[in-house]
Enzyme design. Structure first.
Site, short mmCIF file in Angstrom:
data_model
loop_
_atom_site.label_atom_id
_atom_site.label_comp_id
_atom_site.label_asym_id
_atom_site.label_seq_id
_atom_site.Cartn_x
_atom_site.Cartn_y
_atom_site.Cartn_z
N CYS A 132 0.83 -1.21 0.00
CA CYS A 132 0.00 0.00 0.00
C CYS A 132 0.86 1.26 0.00
O CYS A 132 2.06 1.23 0.27
CB CYS A 132 -0.89 0.04 1.24
SG CYS A 132 -1.92 -1.41 1.52
N CYS A 138 -2.58 5.02 2.83
CA CYS A 138 -3.74 4.13 2.66
C CYS A 138 -4.60 4.11 3.91
O CYS A 138 -4.10 4.08 5.04
CB CYS A 138 -3.26 2.71 2.33
SG CYS A 138 -4.62 1.56 1.98
N CYS A 193 -2.55 -2.98 -3.46
CA CYS A 193 -3.82 -2.81 -2.75
C CYS A 193 -4.86 -2.27 -3.72
O CYS A 193 -4.60 -1.34 -4.48
CB CYS A 193 -3.61 -1.85 -1.58
SG CYS A 193 -5.11 -1.33 -0.74
N CYS A 201 -5.99 1.68 -2.29
CA CYS A 201 -5.20 2.89 -2.54
C CYS A 201 -4.49 2.86 -3.89
O CYS A 201 -3.90 3.86 -4.30
CB CYS A 201 -4.19 3.10 -1.41
SG CYS A 201 -2.88 1.84 -1.32
#
Length: 366
Positions: free
Chosen positions: A47, A51, A78, A81
């Protein structure tokens, strides 16, 4: 985040400071986006630092300098994000940039709904994002661009004032004339004649930082210039309005000059100086924020940008500070770099340091 104190192999990036990285993740620091990504072993994803996902246990987190490095380690991006794509801030900045180009190319101001539709957003959300990125509303930006076009046309000898106003996109000349004194400091006709017919009083005095030129229209002080050469200061004023009626100040004007010099000698003191600031809508917002910084204190360009509701406009804030023609009374000397060091100052870094030292000394006195 990287630790510059650690040696890195030649040609390789220095290692990441895990403690600093984890602190950035804990506070979801958007400023850290792009500096590194973090991966969670239990989920197998990586991430951005900002995030909004639920925080993971430190023992399950690893940090990687790039998305490619995280994927090489076996992690996938992810879906929330989207760290391997442009950030939200970058996407918003691009959408606003496209809207600005639409505004600049349009003969008449585009409707907010049309701009929002082109950005794939609702009018309310787009209005908020546009102001956050630029510091002004779409309507104010459009007004500023129309005014800039009119000003450019006013400088062309083959255009009448009326032609310049209508070619700039004003549906009625009265709309430009209503804003002209604030934007130009005089009527459009006087402006296109290099200030012809405008009465500007001025005087040059000596101060502990060299010389100071103070100039004022009937609306208020329009310039406080600092320098070593009085003639250079006067040429600066003449270059701004080559055909204005520049007259030396009388005894009554000496009081205004004394107030300006007093601000140089004691920059934290209050002075009831009426100002004719002018400038664009964005510059006026920046200059107003500068005047709100308490004497003896400083602010960064990023802090000023946040204060005017444009957190991503730090570079534009720096340009507005550099364009400020009213030294000390509009205290651009109180703005510093992110690390607290002094940045450029139109009237010299030494004068900026001296002004800050005087304010701090005054603040330290009981």
């Amino acid at each position: 985040m990287r630790n510059p104190d650690l040696d890195a192999a030649a040609g390789a990036p220095p290692p990441l400071d895990a403690a600093a990285c984890f602190a950035a993740v804990a506070r979801r620091d958007r400023a850290a986006d792009g500096l590194f990504v973090y991966a969670v072993r239990t989920t197998g994803v990586y991430c951005r630092p900002s995030c909004a996902a639920r925080p993971a246990l430190p023992k399950n987190v690893s940090f990687h300098p790039t998305c490619a490095a995280a994927e090489e380690a076996g992690f996938r991006p992810c879906r929330r994000c989207r760290p391997n794509e442009a950030s939200l801030a970058e996407r918003q900045a691009e959408a606003v940039a496209r809207a600005c180009r639409l505004i600049e190319a349009a003969e008449s101001p585009p409707a907010l709904a049309d701009l929002a539709a082109a950005a794939g957003s609702s009018p309310y959300h787009f209005h908020r994002v546009f102001k956050q990125v630029t510091g002004v509303t779409p309507q104010a930006y459009g007004a500023g661009r129309r005014a800039a076009r009119a000003v450019a046309s006013l400088r062309q000898e083959d255009r009448t004032v009326t032609e310049a106003i209508y070619e700039a996109g004003y549906g009625a000349a009265s709309r430009f004339y209503d804003a002209a004194p604030e934007r130009l400091g005089m009527t459009p006709t006087a402006y296109r004649r290099g200030g012809e017919g405008a009465a500007i009083r001025f005087a040059v005095g000596a101060c502990s930082l060299g010389h100071v030129l103070v100039a004022a229209t009937e609306r208020g002080v329009c310039a406080i210039l600092l320098g070593d050469d009085p003639d250079a200061l006067l040429r600066d004023l003449q270059d701004r309005f080559p055909k204005a009626a520049l007259t030396g100040g009388d005894a009554a004007f000496d009081a205004t000059v004394a107030l300006a010099i007093g601000l140089v000698e004691a920059p934290g003191a209050a002075a009831a100086l009426p100002l004719d600031i002018g400038g664009t809508a964005f510059q006026q917002r920046v200059w107003q924020a500068l005047r709100a910084i308490p004497p003896g204190r400083t602010a960064t360009y990023a802090e000023i940008a946040r204060a005017i509701g444009a957190p991503s406009a730090a570079r534009a804030v720096a340009l507005a500070c550099g364009a400020n023609p009213i030294a000390v009374a509009v205290p651009c000397h109180r703005v510093v770099r992110q690390d607290g060091s002094l940045s450029g100052y139109r009237w010299g870094i030494a004068r900026k340091q001296a002004l800050l030292d005087r304010e701090r000394d005054a603040a330290d006195r009981p």
